[in-house]
Write an enzyme that holds these catalytic residues in place. Structure first.
Site, PDB file in Angstrom:
ATOM      1  N   PHE A 127       0.836  -1.191   0.000  1.00  0.00           N
ATOM      2  CA  PHE A 127       0.000   0.000   0.000  1.00  0.00           C
ATOM      3  C   PHE A 127       0.870   1.239   0.000  1.00  0.00           C
ATOM      4  O   PHE A 127       1.926   1.277   0.625  1.00  0.00           O
ATOM      5  CB  PHE A 127      -1.013   0.004   1.158  1.00  0.00           C
ATOM      6  N   ILE A 129       1.297   5.174   0.645  1.00  0.00           N
ATOM      7  CA  ILE A 129       0.890   6.415   1.296  1.00  0.00           C
ATOM      8  C   ILE A 129       2.021   7.439   1.216  1.00  0.00           C
ATOM      9  O   ILE A 129       1.872   8.521   0.674  1.00  0.00           O
ATOM     10  CB  ILE A 129       0.494   6.175   2.771  1.00  0.00           C
ATOM     11  N   PHE A 282      23.879 -11.489  39.510  1.00  0.00           N
ATOM     12  CA  PHE A 282      24.246 -10.103  39.795  1.00  0.00           C
ATOM     13  C   PHE A 282      22.996  -9.215  39.775  1.00  0.00           C
ATOM     14  O   PHE A 282      22.205  -9.251  38.836  1.00  0.00           O
ATOM     15  CB  PHE A 282      25.268  -9.586  38.777  1.00  0.00           C
ATOM     16  N   GLU A 368       4.015   3.255  10.105  1.00  0.00           N
ATOM     17  CA  GLU A 368       2.593   3.376  10.456  1.00  0.00           C
ATOM     18  C   GLU A 368       2.314   4.561  11.391  1.00  0.00           C
ATOM     19  O   GLU A 368       1.365   4.533  12.172  1.00  0.00           O
ATOM     20  CB  GLU A 368       2.063   2.077  11.096  1.00  0.00           C
TER      21      GLU A 368
END
Length: 390
Positions: A127, A129, A282, A368
């Site tokens: 896609f 964008i 530790f 995103e």
């Protein structure tokens, strides 16, 4: 992963998780480092994921899915993301960014043509964008789609497009009315072999080396008017809804990255000896491990809440999705850094997978929706300036 989470999962979800985990450990893990170092796209593994039904969790059975829902999608995405960040992107390319967009806004013809083929991985999707001058500012998008009779003519350039060098189709966002800004955006399905479409692969990236990325160039590309998804000029609203889906996948994959870093750190700490004892003894190492556990489980809880809401019908849960994406993707950057503290020089070498996990974890704060955009949405909602769930 803590078994305490099992009480929140149905038997079906547990079976799915165990199946995907077994596949990831047995089929993906043995080849992931070589695939990454060779920049080799794992099409064979994508096909196997499709055979397992992993791309059909939120997709109705009539279109080849299994309708298990968004939580199932998140669980499967995390388990693959735990082993391979490059392979994790398949869940957006085949499902959230493509199949679900067509399911929501496409005609019956588009649904029948593309969704079953995407779920089965007969075809690969992507896609578009982002553009050279349009990232977070999507209203500045320069790609145009002009109506010409029964066709649209697309012109423009998309960049940082995952899988575009290998994809068969793309969901493309373009401006049908540039003067109207975000109210002039529309969205289309475009076959990648259409005349006028070309791609340029991005050769050098910090991570996700086995994940093809590149640019899509469209020069007078003609597509049928029926390939438009939804109404003309409604694309910005559709984009926001698509991101609510793709951000869930990103967040779930980020949790997988955290879990991978944690698993490697625990394994190393219990095996590595210094000063006559395991370094797990530790307190400074224990402090780091505790932070890693807390970050991983908090991120998972936010992702699962988001997915469960969607399964209950609250699919437009922008606030909860952004919270999950912000927190999980920030953790995917921080937890591998903590793992490097535990493994020290060994973590810096390619002898252990921490270097790869750390590189791949960085991208989640970018894709995103950048971290600052997520914080802006969260803050504006909290301050009452703009409600996220409108």
């Amino acid at each position: 992963m803590s078994d305490e989470y099992d009480v929140e999962l149905s038997e079906e979800h547990i079976m799915l998780r165990d199946m995907v985990r077994k596949f990831a450990d047995n089929e993906v893990a043995p080849v992931v480092d070589k695939d990454e170092n060779d920049h080799r796209f794992q099409r064979e593994l994508v096909n196997q994921m499709a055979e397992l039904g992993l791309f059909g969790c939120p997709v109705p059975e009539q279109y080849g899915g299994n309708n298990m829902g968004y939580l199932a999608h998140a669980i499967a995405t995390e388990e693959i993301g735990r082993v391979s960040g490059s392979l994790r992107v398949a869940f957006n390319m085949q499902t959230m960014g493509t199949s679900m967009s067509i399911l929501k806004w496409g005609s019956d013809e588009l649904k029948q043509k593309y969704i079953p083929a995407l779920v089965s991985a007969e075809i690969l999707g992507c896609f578009g964008i982002t553009e050279p001058d349009s990232g977070s500012d999507t209203a500045a998008m320069a790609t145009t789609a002009e109506r010409d009779g029964n066709e649209y003519v697309l012109n423009g350039r998309k960049m940082w497009i995952t899988w575009c060098p290998v994809a068969d189709m793309a969901v493309i966002f373009a401006m049908t009315d540039k003067k109207a800004k975000h109210r002039g955006m529309s969205v289309f399905v475009m076959d990648m072999d259409s005349p006028g479409v070309s791609t340029i692969a991005t050769k050098d990236k910090l991570g996700l080396w086995a994940c093809p990325t590149g640019e899509i160039i469209m020069e007078d590309v003609r597509i049928p008017a029926g390939n438009r998804l939804g109404e003309e000029g409604k694309g910005f609203g559709y984009l926001m809804q698509e991101l609510i889906s793709t951000r869930l996948s990103a967040a779930a994959g980020a949790v997988g990255t955290c879990q991978a870093a944690l698993d490697e750190s625990v394994k190393y700490a219990t095996e590595r000896r210094q000063f006559g004892q395991s370094i797990a003894e530790f307190q400074m190492v224990q402090e780091v491990i505790a932070r890693m556990v807390a970050e991983t489980e908090a991120a998972r809880a936010l992702v699962w809440r988001c997915a469960i809401q969607k399964d209950r019908g609250l699919v437009h849960n922008m606030r909860e999705t952004v919270l999950a994406k912000y927190y999980a993707c920030r953790a995917a950057d921080e937890v591998p850094n903590l793992a490097l503290e535990v493994l020290s020089a060994y973590g810096y070498s390619n002898e252990y997978p921490i270097a790869r996990i750390l590189r791949d974890g960085k991208v989640y704060k970018i894709l995103e929706g950048a971290t600052n955009i997520m914080k802006m949405i969260i803050a504006q909602d909290a301050l009452g300036l703009k409600k996220a769930n409108r």
